[in-house]
Design a protein around this motif. Structure first.
Motif, PDB file in Angstrom:
ATOM      1  N   LEU A  96       0.812  -1.208   0.000  1.00  0.00           N
ATOM      2  CA  LEU A  96       0.000   0.000   0.000  1.00  0.00           C
ATOM      3  C   LEU A  96       0.849   1.263   0.000  1.00  0.00           C
ATOM      4  N   ALA A  97       2.108   1.148   0.402  1.00  0.00           N
ATOM      5  CA  ALA A  97       3.002   2.308   0.461  1.00  0.00           C
ATOM      6  C   ALA A  97       3.614   2.528  -0.913  1.00  0.00           C
ATOM      7  N   HIS A  98       3.321   3.637  -1.547  1.00  0.00           N
ATOM      8  CA  HIS A  98       3.804   3.936  -2.895  1.00  0.00           C
ATOM      9  C   HIS A  98       5.111   4.708  -2.817  1.00  0.00           C
ATOM     10  N   SER A  99       5.999   4.389  -3.735  1.00  0.00           N
ATOM     11  CA  SER A  99       7.212   5.179  -3.884  1.00  0.00           C
ATOM     12  C   SER A  99       6.964   6.287  -4.906  1.00  0.00           C
ATOM     13  N   GLY A 100       7.977   7.121  -5.094  1.00  0.00           N
ATOM     14  CA  GLY A 100       7.832   8.183  -6.091  1.00  0.00           C
ATOM     15  C   GLY A 100       6.970   9.312  -5.570  1.00  0.00           C
ATOM     16  N   GLU A 101       6.349  10.018  -6.498  1.00  0.00           N
ATOM     17  CA  GLU A 101       5.588  11.214  -6.142  1.00  0.00           C
ATOM     18  C   GLU A 101       4.080  10.970  -6.125  1.00  0.00           C
ATOM     19  N   ALA A 102       3.689   9.699  -6.241  1.00  0.00           N
ATOM     20  CA  ALA A 102       2.252   9.417  -6.215  1.00  0.00           C
ATOM     21  C   ALA A 102       1.678   9.802  -4.866  1.00  0.00           C
ATOM     22  N   ARG A 103       0.576  10.560  -4.887  1.00  0.00           N
ATOM     23  CA  ARG A 103      -0.024  11.020  -3.643  1.00  0.00           C
ATOM     24  C   ARG A 103      -1.270  10.202  -3.346  1.00  0.00           C
ATOM     25  N   PRO A 104      -1.610  10.069  -2.057  1.00  0.00           N
ATOM     26  CA  PRO A 104      -0.839  10.549  -0.912  1.00  0.00           C
ATOM     27  C   PRO A 104       0.334   9.627  -0.574  1.00  0.00           C
ATOM     28  N   ARG A 105       1.216  10.124   0.220  1.00  0.00           N
ATOM     29  CA  ARG A 105       2.339   9.310   0.682  1.00  0.00           C
ATOM     30  C   ARG A 105       1.842   8.404   1.811  1.00  0.00           C
ATOM     31  N   VAL A 106       2.076   7.122   1.668  1.00  0.00           N
ATOM     32  CA  VAL A 106       1.559   6.137   2.624  1.00  0.00           C
ATOM     33  C   VAL A 106       2.719   5.526   3.379  1.00  0.00           C
ATOM     34  N   THR A 107       2.643   5.540   4.693  1.00  0.00           N
ATOM     35  CA  THR A 107       3.627   4.859   5.531  1.00  0.00           C
ATOM     36  C   THR A 107       2.922   3.760   6.309  1.00  0.00           C
ATOM     37  N   VAL A 108       3.622   2.645   6.461  1.00  0.00           N
ATOM     38  CA  VAL A 108       3.034   1.466   7.091  1.00  0.00           C
ATOM     39  C   VAL A 108       3.929   1.015   8.232  1.00  0.00           C
ATOM     40  N   GLU A 109       3.303   0.668   9.339  1.00  0.00           N
ATOM     41  CA  GLU A 109       4.034   0.140  10.493  1.00  0.00           C
ATOM     42  C   GLU A 109       3.262  -1.052  11.051  1.00  0.00           C
ATOM     43  N   VAL A 110       3.940  -2.198  11.120  1.00  0.00           N
ATOM     44  CA  VAL A 110       3.312  -3.419  11.629  1.00  0.00           C
ATOM     45  C   VAL A 110       4.177  -3.960  12.754  1.00  0.00           C
ATOM     46  N   SER A 111       3.551  -4.283  13.878  1.00  0.00           N
ATOM     47  CA  SER A 111       4.275  -4.872  15.002  1.00  0.00           C
ATOM     48  C   SER A 111       3.475  -6.043  15.549  1.00  0.00           C
ATOM     49  N   GLY A 112       4.178  -7.008  16.121  1.00  0.00           N
ATOM     50  CA  GLY A 112       3.523  -8.182  16.681  1.00  0.00           C
ATOM     51  C   GLY A 112       3.620  -9.373  15.747  1.00  0.00           C
ATOM     52  N   ASP A 113       3.128 -10.496  16.215  1.00  0.00           N
ATOM     53  CA  ASP A 113       3.201 -11.761  15.485  1.00  0.00           C
ATOM     54  C   ASP A 113       1.817 -12.153  15.003  1.00  0.00           C
ATOM     55  N   ARG A 132      -0.839  12.747   3.225  1.00  0.00           N
ATOM     56  CA  ARG A 132      -0.148  11.720   4.005  1.00  0.00           C
ATOM     57  C   ARG A 132      -1.169  10.770   4.616  1.00  0.00           C
ATOM     58  N   VAL A 133      -0.869   9.474   4.542  1.00  0.00           N
ATOM     59  CA  VAL A 133      -1.690   8.429   5.162  1.00  0.00           C
ATOM     60  C   VAL A 133      -0.770   7.542   5.989  1.00  0.00           C
ATOM     61  N   THR A 134      -1.178   7.259   7.210  1.00  0.00           N
ATOM     62  CA  THR A 134      -0.393   6.394   8.094  1.00  0.00           C
ATOM     63  C   THR A 134      -1.212   5.161   8.432  1.00  0.00           C
ATOM     64  N   VAL A 135      -0.600   3.996   8.230  1.00  0.00           N
ATOM     65  CA  VAL A 135      -1.247   2.721   8.550  1.00  0.00           C
ATOM     66  C   VAL A 135      -0.437   2.053   9.648  1.00  0.00           C
ATOM     67  N   VAL A 136      -1.075   1.833  10.795  1.00  0.00           N
ATOM     68  CA  VAL A 136      -0.399   1.226  11.942  1.00  0.00           C
ATOM     69  C   VAL A 136      -1.196   0.004  12.367  1.00  0.00           C
ATOM     70  N   VAL A 137      -0.506  -1.132  12.512  1.00  0.00           N
ATOM     71  CA  VAL A 137      -1.148  -2.374  12.934  1.00  0.00           C
ATOM     72  C   VAL A 137      -0.401  -2.913  14.150  1.00  0.00           C
ATOM     73  N   ARG A 138      -1.147  -3.244  15.192  1.00  0.00           N
ATOM     74  CA  ARG A 138      -0.586  -3.869  16.382  1.00  0.00           C
ATOM     75  C   ARG A 138      -1.236  -5.252  16.544  1.00  0.00           C
ATOM     76  N   LEU A 139      -0.431  -6.282  16.433  1.00  0.00           N
ATOM     77  CA  LEU A 139      -0.917  -7.661  16.559  1.00  0.00           C
ATOM     78  C   LEU A 139      -0.596  -8.162  17.960  1.00  0.00           C
ATOM     79  N   ALA A 140      -1.555  -8.084  18.847  1.00  0.00           N
ATOM     80  CA  ALA A 140      -1.363  -8.509  20.230  1.00  0.00           C
ATOM     81  C   ALA A 140      -1.856  -9.941  20.424  1.00  0.00           C
ATOM     82  N   GLU A 141      -1.692 -10.465  21.635  1.00  0.00           N
ATOM     83  CA  GLU A 141      -2.097 -11.840  21.910  1.00  0.00           C
ATOM     84  C   GLU A 141      -3.611 -12.012  21.929  1.00  0.00           C
TER      85      GLU A 141
END
Length: 387
Positions: A264-281, A312-321
């Motif tokens: 989902l995170a595009h490189s280059g100048e395509a808008r919007p800029r998407v950042t992704v953060e995933v944590s957990g199992d 700007r778009v931020t995608v954050v995922v937390r995979l907890a127990e």
């Protein structure tokens, strides 16, 4: 009840079996000259055989024209009466049980019980009028009791057969309803997949092609990068189509959520800029639960690109127990969540999340961006048996 009973059919082998037994007994009595009856023996035997043959023909006619219930019943009563009158063996009295038996299927329980009572009353009346002192005749008393028992058994057998047929038809109707609901659920699932996957990529392609068109003369390099991104979106769309086909064929692999979200995170100048953060199992989460998280993130990014004019778009995922939490935030123009509730994208996302016992929260407003939060409990699909 009588109209509904016409839909049920009697056990076909019972009447022919009784006709055959009575025919064999009557012919044996006639051949051995064991009984007496009205008229010459030869003519009485011919009439007896003809009446039995007519009963066989009546059964065949009843199978061809089941709607003629009343004429069939009257004809059966007349033919059975003729057989009883012409039979020297007395065995043909057993045919009376067929009257309430067949009537149960055509007219229902009440009619069958009335006919059964009339059969007993008819035989009893005949004894009273033709055989004074019949109640001290063991043979006649035995015949009356056997007829009564036979009628009870015949009506009971008809009730069991009708109950079995009714249960089978209800089961067939239930299976048809389940198949219809399954087909509707599958159609809804396919609609969500098409909207979430192809809709996302087509939106991205549309934005990229517009950029290529706008920058074609001013900035050829930027236009070329936009075309490259559009080609990449085409490849991703084809990949999603292949994945959907594999899923339909039962060949879908367990998704890697972090890798899927990274797309989902595009490189280059395509808008919007998407950042992704995933944590957990992701171990312990079913494929359906992970797919719901990915599709929800995809829907959030697509809406930010298509409607929000976000940068700007931020995608954050937390995979907890115990549960997974997805948060998609954009800095776009926002919207009134109630006004967008009828949109197919949000509706499909809510349906997906609810199928895995999850929850959707949307915090947005005019000119203050959007925050989409999806919570999916871990392992609920396995506990509830949903698929």
């Amino acid at each position: 009840m009588g109209v509904r009973m016409a839909a049920y059919g009697p056990v076909r082998w019972v009447p022919p079996l009784l006709y055959g037994a009575v025919l064999a007994g009557g012919l044996y009595y006639a051949a051995a000259d064991l009984g007496a009856g009205p008229g010459p023996t030869a003519w009485r035997t011919v009439g007896f055989v003809a009446a039995i043959g007519a009963l066989f023909a009546l059964e065949a006619a009843g199978r061809r024209r089941p709607a003629a219930r009343v004429p069939l019943l009257l004809a059966r009563c007349g033919l059975i009466g003729a057989v009883v009158l012409l039979d020297a063996s007395g065995l043909s009295q057993v045919l009376f049980v067929l009257l309430p038996f067949t009537a149960y299927f055509a007219f229902g329980r009440t009619t069958a019980l009335v006919l059964g009572a009339l059969c007993v009353a008819g035989l009893l009346t005949t004894y009273v009028l033709t055989a004074p002192g019949w109640h001290r005749d063991l043979e006649r008393v035995s015949d009356l009791l056997m007829l009564s028992v036979g009628l009870v058994l015949a009506i009971s057998m008809a009730a069991v057969a009708v109950g079995e047929q009714r249960a089978r038809r209800e089961l067939e109707e239930y299976a048809a309803r389940v198949a219809e609901l399954s087909a509707a659920a599958e159609r809804n699932r396919l609609a969500r997949d098409i909207h979430d996957s192809l809709g996302h990529h087509l939106t991205a392609m549309s934005v990229q092609l517009e950029m290529a068109s706008d920058f074609r003369a001013l900035d050829p390099d930027a236009a070329q990068r936009a075309l490259t991104e559009a080609r990449r979106s085409v490849k991703l769309a084809l990949g999603d189509v292949r994945q959907s086909v594999r899923a339909l064929r039962g060949e879908a692999a367990h998704p890697a959520l972090s890798a899927a979200l990274a797309g989902l995170a595009h490189s280059g100048e395509a808008r919007p800029r998407v950042t992704v953060e995933v944590s957990g199992d992701q171990d312990g989460y079913s494929a359906a639960e992970l797919t719901v998280l990915y599709r929800a993130a995809q829907e959030g990014v697509t809406n930010a690109r298509r409607h929000a004019r976000a940068t700007r778009v931020t995608v954050v995922v937390r995979l907890a127990e115990d549960a997974a939490r997805l948060v998609v935030t954009d800095d776009g123009r926002g919207f009134a969540p109630d006004a967008a509730a009828a949109g197919f994208g949000l509706l499909g996302m809510r349906e997906r999340v609810h199928l895995v016992a999850g929850r959707v929260d949307i915090d947005s407003g005019p000119d203050r961006g959007t925050r989409l939060t999806v919570t999916v409990p871990r392992g609920k699909m396995a506990e509830t048996g949903e698929k």
